[in-house]
Design a protein around this motif. Structure first.
Motif, mmCIF file in Angstrom:
data_model
loop_
_atom_site.group_PDB
_atom_site.id
_atom_site.type_symbol
_atom_site.label_atom_id
_atom_site.label_comp_id
_atom_site.label_asym_id
_atom_site.label_seq_id
_atom_site.Cartn_x
_atom_site.Cartn_y
_atom_site.Cartn_z
ATOM 1 N N ARG A 46 -66.934 -57.887 30.598
ATOM 2 C CA ARG A 46 -65.832 -57.826 29.631
ATOM 3 C C ARG A 46 -64.754 -58.849 29.976
ATOM 4 N NH1 ARG A 46 -60.975 -56.603 29.267
ATOM 5 N NH2 ARG A 46 -60.827 -55.622 31.295
ATOM 6 N N GLU A 47 -64.389 -58.916 31.253
ATOM 7 C CA GLU A 47 -63.363 -59.876 31.687
ATOM 8 C C GLU A 47 -63.785 -61.309 31.393
ATOM 9 O OE1 GLU A 47 -62.906 -58.924 35.813
ATOM 10 O OE2 GLU A 47 -61.534 -57.259 35.418
ATOM 11 N N ILE A 79 -74.630 -56.769 27.601
ATOM 12 C CA ILE A 79 -75.156 -58.037 28.086
ATOM 13 C C ILE A 79 -73.997 -58.993 28.339
ATOM 14 C CG2 ILE A 79 -77.422 -57.782 27.013
ATOM 15 C CD1 ILE A 79 -76.401 -59.661 24.755
ATOM 16 N N ALA A 80 -74.280 -60.014 29.120
ATOM 17 C CA ALA A 80 -73.259 -60.998 29.468
ATOM 18 C C ALA A 80 -73.330 -62.192 28.524
ATOM 19 C CB ALA A 80 -73.464 -61.459 30.904
ATOM 20 N N PRO A 81 -72.194 -62.851 28.309
ATOM 21 C CA PRO A 81 -72.214 -64.097 27.533
ATOM 22 C C PRO A 81 -73.153 -65.119 28.191
ATOM 23 C CG PRO A 81 -69.956 -63.350 27.841
ATOM 24 C CD PRO A 81 -70.829 -62.487 28.714
ATOM 25 N N ASN A 116 -67.735 -60.730 20.907
ATOM 26 C CA ASN A 116 -69.019 -60.067 20.646
ATOM 27 C C ASN A 116 -69.020 -58.646 21.226
ATOM 28 O OD1 ASN A 116 -71.740 -59.201 20.654
ATOM 29 N ND2 ASN A 116 -72.474 -61.293 20.872
ATOM 30 N N PRO A 117 -69.252 -57.636 20.389
ATOM 31 C CA PRO A 117 -69.239 -56.252 20.887
ATOM 32 C C PRO A 117 -70.358 -55.955 21.890
ATOM 33 C CG PRO A 117 -69.819 -56.316 18.544
ATOM 34 C CD PRO A 117 -69.440 -57.702 18.950
ATOM 35 N N ALA A 118 -71.446 -56.705 21.878
ATOM 36 C CA ALA A 118 -72.537 -56.475 22.829
ATOM 37 C C ALA A 118 -72.105 -56.763 24.261
ATOM 38 C CB ALA A 118 -73.750 -57.329 22.466
ATOM 39 N N TYR A 119 -70.971 -57.460 24.426
ATOM 40 C CA TYR A 119 -70.441 -57.752 25.758
ATOM 41 C C TYR A 119 -69.497 -56.649 26.256
ATOM 42 C CZ TYR A 119 -71.824 -62.504 24.366
ATOM 43 O OH TYR A 119 -72.506 -63.608 23.906
#
Length: 154
Positions: free
Chosen positions: A26-27, A54-56, A36-39
């Protein structure tokens, strides 16, 4: 001083495991401005078929830099870090990095070449889970400004 060409092909030991946490993801997403909400939201990630957030795509730099540091700080290589700029970075994925992954990196010096009076150092970092599942390969090129050997040198 030019970089030691004998380092091409040298592989360094795996890094200590890095545990990927939801908050770190998130950070990182906040830092790069990606909403992106998946992050951030497990349910959003699950809707996309992932077991957790998941990560960017550029998040692995956080992990791969630990492996690259082994090369950069190797005194035998002869790299003067005060002359270094980051030239290029790319990632090739087997799957996204996700919360809960425990990842290690094994870095290999792929290439050392000279261009325009500079040495270009390219590394490949194979990032895998502690169980051996490949996740991503990170390629990085560092430019050591003004250190390439010239034709006049011996």
């Amino acid at each position: 001083m030019a970089l030691d060409q004998s380092f091409v092909g040298r592989t360094y030991p795996p890094t200590e495991p890095y545990e990927v946490g939801r908050e770190k993801i998130r950070e990182f997403a906040d830092a790069i401005g990606d909403p992106n909400p998946a992050y951030r939201d497990r349910a959003a990630a699950e809707k996309l078929g992932h077991p957790d957030v998941i990560a960017p795509p550029t998040f692995p730099i956080v992990i791969s830099i630990r492996g690259t540091a082994q090369v950069v700080l190797d005194p035998e290589l002869g790299l003067d870090y005060s002359r270094v700029v980051h030239g290029e970075q790319r990632f090739v994925y087997s799957r996204p990095v996700r919360a809960g992954d425990r990842l290690t990196v094994v870095v290999t010096v792929e290439n050392i070449r000279s261009a325009g009076g500079n040495d270009l150092l390219t590394t490949r970092g194979e990032m895998s889970t502690v169980d051996g599942e490949h996740v991503v390969t990170a390629y990085s090129t560092l430019v050591s400004r003004g250190t390439a050997a010239t034709a006049q040198e011996g």
